[in-house]
Design a protein around this motif. Sequence first.
Motif, PDB file in Angstrom:
ATOM      1  N   SER A  94      24.095 123.643 -48.632  1.00 17.51           N
ATOM      2  CA  SER A  94      24.620 124.190 -49.879  1.00 17.51           C
ATOM      3  C   SER A  94      24.549 125.713 -49.882  1.00 17.51           C
ATOM      4  N   GLU A  95      23.433 126.265 -49.449  1.00 18.39           N
ATOM      5  CA  GLU A  95      23.282 127.720 -49.369  1.00 18.39           C
ATOM      6  C   GLU A  95      24.243 128.313 -48.336  1.00 18.39           C
ATOM      7  N   PHE A  96      24.431 127.604 -47.232  1.00 18.49           N
ATOM      8  CA  PHE A  96      25.349 128.051 -46.185  1.00 18.49           C
ATOM      9  C   PHE A  96      26.775 128.125 -46.716  1.00 18.49           C
ATOM     10  N   VAL A  97      27.207 127.101 -47.428  1.00 20.81           N
ATOM     11  CA  VAL A  97      28.564 127.080 -47.982  1.00 20.81           C
ATOM     12  C   VAL A  97      28.717 128.169 -49.034  1.00 20.81           C
ATOM     13  N   ASP A  98      27.723 128.342 -49.888  1.00 17.70           N
ATOM     14  CA  ASP A  98      27.788 129.393 -50.910  1.00 17.70           C
ATOM     15  C   ASP A  98      27.907 130.778 -50.270  1.00 17.70           C
ATOM     16  N   THR A  99      27.128 131.010 -49.230  1.00 15.38           N
ATOM     17  CA  THR A  99      27.192 132.287 -48.523  1.00 15.38           C
ATOM     18  C   THR A  99      28.557 132.479 -47.877  1.00 15.38           C
ATOM     19  N   GLN A 100      29.079 131.415 -47.284  1.00 14.23           N
ATOM     20  CA  GLN A 100      30.404 131.482 -46.661  1.00 14.23           C
ATOM     21  C   GLN A 100      31.482 131.834 -47.678  1.00 14.23           C
ATOM     22  N   ILE A 101      31.398 131.255 -48.859  1.00 16.23           N
ATOM     23  CA  ILE A 101      32.384 131.549 -49.907  1.00 16.23           C
ATOM     24  C   ILE A 101      32.366 133.042 -50.234  1.00 16.23           C
ATOM     25  N   ILE A 111      43.014 129.820 -46.828  1.00 14.30           N
ATOM     26  CA  ILE A 111      42.919 128.365 -46.621  1.00 14.30           C
ATOM     27  C   ILE A 111      41.459 127.962 -46.448  1.00 14.30           C
ATOM     28  N   TYR A 112      40.723 128.733 -45.673  1.00 13.23           N
ATOM     29  CA  TYR A 112      39.311 128.434 -45.448  1.00 13.23           C
ATOM     30  C   TYR A 112      38.515 128.528 -46.747  1.00 13.23           C
ATOM     31  N   LEU A 113      38.822 129.515 -47.581  1.00 13.36           N
ATOM     32  CA  LEU A 113      38.139 129.646 -48.867  1.00 13.36           C
ATOM     33  C   LEU A 113      38.381 128.421 -49.738  1.00 13.36           C
ATOM     34  N   VAL A 114      39.608 127.945 -49.779  1.00 15.71           N
ATOM     35  CA  VAL A 114      39.931 126.742 -50.557  1.00 15.71           C
ATOM     36  C   VAL A 114      39.155 125.537 -50.013  1.00 15.71           C
ATOM     37  N   VAL A 115      39.099 125.419 -48.693  1.00 12.98           N
ATOM     38  CA  VAL A 115      38.351 124.309 -48.073  1.00 12.98           C
ATOM     39  C   VAL A 115      36.867 124.416 -48.423  1.00 12.98           C
ATOM     40  N   LEU A 116      36.320 125.611 -48.363  1.00 16.24           N
ATOM     41  CA  LEU A 116      34.901 125.796 -48.702  1.00 16.24           C
ATOM     42  C   LEU A 116      34.605 125.413 -50.150  1.00 16.24           C
ATOM     43  N   ILE A 117      35.492 125.791 -51.047  1.00 12.66           N
ATOM     44  CA  ILE A 117      35.296 125.425 -52.453  1.00 12.66           C
ATOM     45  C   ILE A 117      35.349 123.911 -52.610  1.00 12.66           C
TER      46      ILE A 117
END
Length: 179
Positions: free
Chosen positions: A53-60, A125-131
Amino acid sequence: MKSIIWVPIKDYFISRKRVFVKFLIPMLISLIALLFSLFFNIGNSEKVTLVFSEFVDTQINIVAILISFSVAIITILVSADNKNIQCLKETESNKKQYKPVNGKQLSLFQILLSNIAYNVIVEIIYLVVLIAVSLIQNVLPIVSLKYITAVCIFTILHILFVLLESVAQMYLTFWANRK
């Protein structure tokens, strides 16, 4: 409208020779990370879920910043009107590195612009996938989080490599008489 979004991506792949190299290193690193996470116990399910969860939040956050940076590069490129930009528009790209598109060899300006446009589209596209992943991560099995993490590592490394190439090209663009 739908097809216009894919034009920069299509042109990017059509015009590049050895485009696989930009995918090779990120693929190797992400596979190593995946194998490491599969073969070694990295914690209980709560810890894995929290770290993911922290990894995805950081990626966003990172991808949002990268999108801003890439759009700023496009703005600089298309609004700059100096002899270096004019020279880029008039100079054909190297035929050993770049293939013609629609029968025409691209200019160095078009190569740089296609690099950046490709990167912006991939980043969005990657941002949408991450969300989407952020919203559905709680219903996914824990083992799938490891595979998703490997895909995230691959994607962010690919974006960074293309962005690094674009920054180097921008640097050389505004460096007068650089050989």
